[in-house]
Write a protein that holds these residues in place. Structure first.
Motif, PDB file in Angstrom:
ATOM      1  N   LEU A  52       0.518  -0.899  -0.317  1.00  0.00           N
ATOM      2  CA  LEU A  52       0.148   0.619   0.145  1.00  0.00           C
ATOM      3  C   LEU A  52       0.924   1.164  -0.349  1.00  0.00           C
ATOM      4  O   LEU A  52       1.015   1.943  -0.760  1.00  0.00           O
ATOM      5  CB  LEU A  52      -0.745   0.286   1.399  1.00  0.00           C
ATOM      6  N   ILE A  53       2.521   1.165   0.805  1.00  0.00           N
ATOM      7  CA  ILE A  53       3.222   2.499   0.822  1.00  0.00           C
ATOM      8  C   ILE A  53       3.795   2.890  -0.670  1.00  0.00           C
ATOM      9  O   ILE A  53       3.663   3.905  -0.748  1.00  0.00           O
ATOM     10  CB  ILE A  53       3.358   2.691   1.701  1.00  0.00           C
ATOM     11  N   ALA A  54       4.080   1.040  -1.147  1.00  0.00           N
ATOM     12  CA  ALA A  54       4.205   1.678  -2.471  1.00  0.00           C
ATOM     13  C   ALA A  54       3.702   1.967  -3.517  1.00  0.00           C
ATOM     14  O   ALA A  54       3.928   3.052  -4.382  1.00  0.00           O
ATOM     15  CB  ALA A  54       4.605   0.018  -2.563  1.00  0.00           C
ATOM     16  N   TRP A  55       2.302   1.548  -3.392  1.00  0.00           N
ATOM     17  CA  TRP A  55       0.665   1.917  -4.506  1.00  0.00           C
ATOM     18  C   TRP A  55       1.018   3.389  -4.104  1.00  0.00           C
ATOM     19  O   TRP A  55       1.471   4.504  -5.517  1.00  0.00           O
ATOM     20  CB  TRP A  55       0.044   1.477  -4.268  1.00  0.00           C
ATOM     21  N   LYS A  56       1.142   4.192  -2.984  1.00  0.00           N
ATOM     22  CA  LYS A  56       0.712   5.296  -2.460  1.00  0.00           C
ATOM     23  C   LYS A  56       1.903   6.578  -3.381  1.00  0.00           C
ATOM     24  O   LYS A  56       1.605   7.367  -3.985  1.00  0.00           O
ATOM     25  CB  LYS A  56       0.628   5.390  -1.431  1.00  0.00           C
ATOM     26  N   LYS A  57       3.572   6.116  -2.936  1.00  0.00           N
ATOM     27  CA  LYS A  57       4.682   6.816  -3.557  1.00  0.00           C
ATOM     28  C   LYS A  57       4.477   6.948  -5.144  1.00  0.00           C
ATOM     29  O   LYS A  57       4.597   7.417  -5.947  1.00  0.00           O
ATOM     30  CB  LYS A  57       6.031   6.150  -2.938  1.00  0.00           C
ATOM     31  N   ASP A  61       4.767   9.712  -6.824  1.00  0.00           N
ATOM     32  CA  ASP A  61       5.953  10.201  -8.601  1.00  0.00           C
ATOM     33  C   ASP A  61       5.423  10.494  -9.478  1.00  0.00           C
ATOM     34  O   ASP A  61       5.915  11.028 -10.619  1.00  0.00           O
ATOM     35  CB  ASP A  61       6.890   9.151  -8.090  1.00  0.00           C
ATOM     36  N   LYS A  62       4.131   9.784  -9.720  1.00  0.00           N
ATOM     37  CA  LYS A  62       3.393   9.408 -11.093  1.00  0.00           C
ATOM     38  C   LYS A  62       3.132  11.418 -11.720  1.00  0.00           C
ATOM     39  O   LYS A  62       3.053  11.250 -12.418  1.00  0.00           O
ATOM     40  CB  LYS A  62       2.252   8.657 -11.803  1.00  0.00           C
ATOM     41  N   ARG A  68       0.861  13.080 -13.896  1.00  0.00           N
ATOM     42  CA  ARG A  68      -0.412  12.232 -13.792  1.00  0.00           C
ATOM     43  C   ARG A  68      -0.583  11.610 -15.031  1.00  0.00           C
ATOM     44  O   ARG A  68      -0.778  10.164 -15.670  1.00  0.00           O
ATOM     45  CB  ARG A  68      -1.655  12.357 -13.891  1.00  0.00           C
ATOM     46  N   ASP A  69       1.054  11.644 -16.003  1.00  0.00           N
ATOM     47  CA  ASP A  69       0.823  10.729 -17.262  1.00  0.00           C
ATOM     48  C   ASP A  69       2.048   9.319 -17.154  1.00  0.00           C
ATOM     49  O   ASP A  69       3.070   9.784 -17.341  1.00  0.00           O
ATOM     50  CB  ASP A  69       0.987  11.386 -18.559  1.00  0.00           C
ATOM     51  N   TYR A  70       1.667   8.355 -17.167  1.00  0.00           N
ATOM     52  CA  TYR A  70       2.279   7.174 -16.737  1.00  0.00           C
ATOM     53  C   TYR A  70       3.647   7.257 -17.547  1.00  0.00           C
ATOM     54  O   TYR A  70       4.984   7.048 -17.020  1.00  0.00           O
ATOM     55  CB  TYR A  70       1.751   5.352 -17.137  1.00  0.00           C
ATOM     56  N   TYR A  71       3.234   7.069 -19.090  1.00  0.00           N
ATOM     57  CA  TYR A  71       4.320   7.518 -19.901  1.00  0.00           C
ATOM     58  C   TYR A  71       5.469   8.773 -19.963  1.00  0.00           C
ATOM     59  O   TYR A  71       6.737   8.527 -19.565  1.00  0.00           O
ATOM     60  CB  TYR A  71       4.601   7.893 -21.729  1.00  0.00           C
ATOM     61  N   ARG A  72       4.758   9.492 -19.276  1.00  0.00           N
ATOM     62  CA  ARG A  72       5.696  10.949 -18.745  1.00  0.00           C
ATOM     63  C   ARG A  72       6.560  10.162 -17.650  1.00  0.00           C
ATOM     64  O   ARG A  72       7.702  10.527 -17.172  1.00  0.00           O
ATOM     65  CB  ARG A  72       5.218  11.889 -18.640  1.00  0.00           C
ATOM     66  N   TYR A  73       6.035  10.011 -16.671  1.00  0.00           N
ATOM     67  CA  TYR A  73       6.892   9.693 -15.577  1.00  0.00           C
ATOM     68  C   TYR A  73       8.015   8.608 -15.844  1.00  0.00           C
ATOM     69  O   TYR A  73       8.718   8.554 -15.509  1.00  0.00           O
ATOM     70  CB  TYR A  73       5.516   8.744 -14.380  1.00  0.00           C
ATOM     71  N   HIS A  75       9.805   7.649 -18.485  1.00  0.00           N
ATOM     72  CA  HIS A  75      10.866   8.904 -18.896  1.00  0.00           C
ATOM     73  C   HIS A  75      11.563   9.708 -18.011  1.00  0.00           C
ATOM     74  O   HIS A  75      12.415  10.250 -18.225  1.00  0.00           O
ATOM     75  CB  HIS A  75       9.655   9.139 -20.359  1.00  0.00           C
ATOM     76  N   ALA A  76      10.582  10.462 -16.454  1.00  0.00           N
ATOM     77  CA  ALA A  76      11.498  11.293 -16.320  1.00  0.00           C
ATOM     78  C   ALA A  76      12.015  10.456 -14.736  1.00  0.00           C
ATOM     79  O   ALA A  76      13.065  11.477 -14.137  1.00  0.00           O
ATOM     80  CB  ALA A  76      10.382  12.650 -15.693  1.00  0.00           C
ATOM     81  N   HIS A  77      11.440   9.691 -14.655  1.00  0.00           N
ATOM     82  CA  HIS A  77      11.491   8.706 -13.298  1.00  0.00           C
ATOM     83  C   HIS A  77      13.614   8.420 -13.770  1.00  0.00           C
ATOM     84  O   HIS A  77      14.183   7.302 -14.039  1.00  0.00           O
ATOM     85  CB  HIS A  77      10.825   7.680 -12.968  1.00  0.00           C
ATOM     86  N   PRO A  78      14.559   8.631 -12.721  1.00  0.00           N
ATOM     87  CA  PRO A  78      15.654   8.440 -12.538  1.00  0.00           C
ATOM     88  C   PRO A  78      16.361   7.214 -13.358  1.00  0.00           C
ATOM     89  O   PRO A  78      17.041   6.315 -13.841  1.00  0.00           O
ATOM     90  CB  PRO A  78      16.980   9.260 -12.082  1.00  0.00           C
ATOM     91  N   ARG A  79      16.014   6.106 -12.678  1.00  0.00           N
ATOM     92  CA  ARG A  79      16.000   5.202 -12.717  1.00  0.00           C
ATOM     93  C   ARG A  79      15.389   3.877 -13.569  1.00  0.00           C
ATOM     94  O   ARG A  79      15.944   3.221 -13.829  1.00  0.00           O
ATOM     95  CB  ARG A  79      15.748   4.438 -11.256  1.00  0.00           C
ATOM     96  N   LYS A  80      14.222   4.601 -13.683  1.00  0.00           N
ATOM     97  CA  LYS A  80      13.635   4.118 -15.099  1.00  0.00           C
ATOM     98  C   LYS A  80      14.473   4.056 -16.501  1.00  0.00           C
ATOM     99  O   LYS A  80      14.609   3.402 -17.058  1.00  0.00           O
ATOM    100  CB  LYS A  80      11.794   3.675 -14.806  1.00  0.00           C
TER     101      LYS A  80
END
Length: 186
Positions: A52-57, A61-62, A68-73, A75-80
């Motif tokens: 649940l905590i991971a889902w909220k995070k 982050d998204k 709120r856009d999954y694809y933008r998230y 490409h913006a997430h450093p590790r991903k």
């Protein structure tokens, strides 16, 4: 893709490396079956509270990274995004070592309507990163946008490429290859 290229595809002595890229490729979490195959659940994923905590995070982050856009998230997430950069670097090294051209084929998102295509910046980011690693680019947006998106997706709910989309991609790759075949002086 890198592992497949290294341990399977190179045994075929290819003349061209073709890598299909979709906007969910930075996805590295064990959501997709392929990812789950190579990485089992982590210790915290056995706990409802921690999930649940991971889902909220993830949702936070998204919103923060991807508006709120999954694809933008992704490409913006450093590790991903780093997983894509590292993959292109490794594929570029393999291509240069074997003196084989590498081609990254970018598949556009087929949900929605073409005039509303809002991922041009992500396509540019992917193309620039691939080029920096010596890879060629074929963006299928122009080839796809000549057709209604509903003809190119499997269904209204499933944006995976339809048979028609695969045919268009194959023709575009063929045309790309033909344009680069040296002509003989005969």
């Amino acid at each position: 893709e890198v592992l497949t290229l290294q341990h399977k595809a190179m045994a075929w002595d290819p003349e061209l490396i073709v890598l299909g890229y979709t906007l969910n490729d930075p996805e590295i979490d064990p959501i997709q079956p392929l990812h789950r195959h190579f990485r089992g659940p982590r210790w915290w994923q056995h706990s409802e509270l921690f999930r649940l905590i991971a889902w909220k995070k993830f949702r936070w982050d998204k919103r923060r990274l991807g508006r709120r856009d999954y694809y933008r998230y992704l490409h913006a997430h450093p590790r991903k995004w780093r997983s894509v950069v590292d993959g292109f670097e490794e594929i570029g090294v393999i291509a240069r070592e074997k003196d084989i051209p590498g081609l990254v084929v970018i598949f556009p998102e087929t949900l929605g309507r073409w005039p509303e295509h809002s991922y041009e910046d992500l396509h540019r980011l992917v193309a620039e990163t691939a080029r920096q690693n010596g890879l060629h680019i074929l963006d299928l947006y122009d080839a796809f946008s000549a057709f209604p998106t509903e003809d190119l997706a499997l269904s209204p709910d499933d944006h995976h490429p339809s048979r028609r989309a695969h045919e268009l991609a194959a023709m575009a790759i063929r045309d790309w290859m033909v344009a680069r075949v040296p002509t003989s002086g005969a």
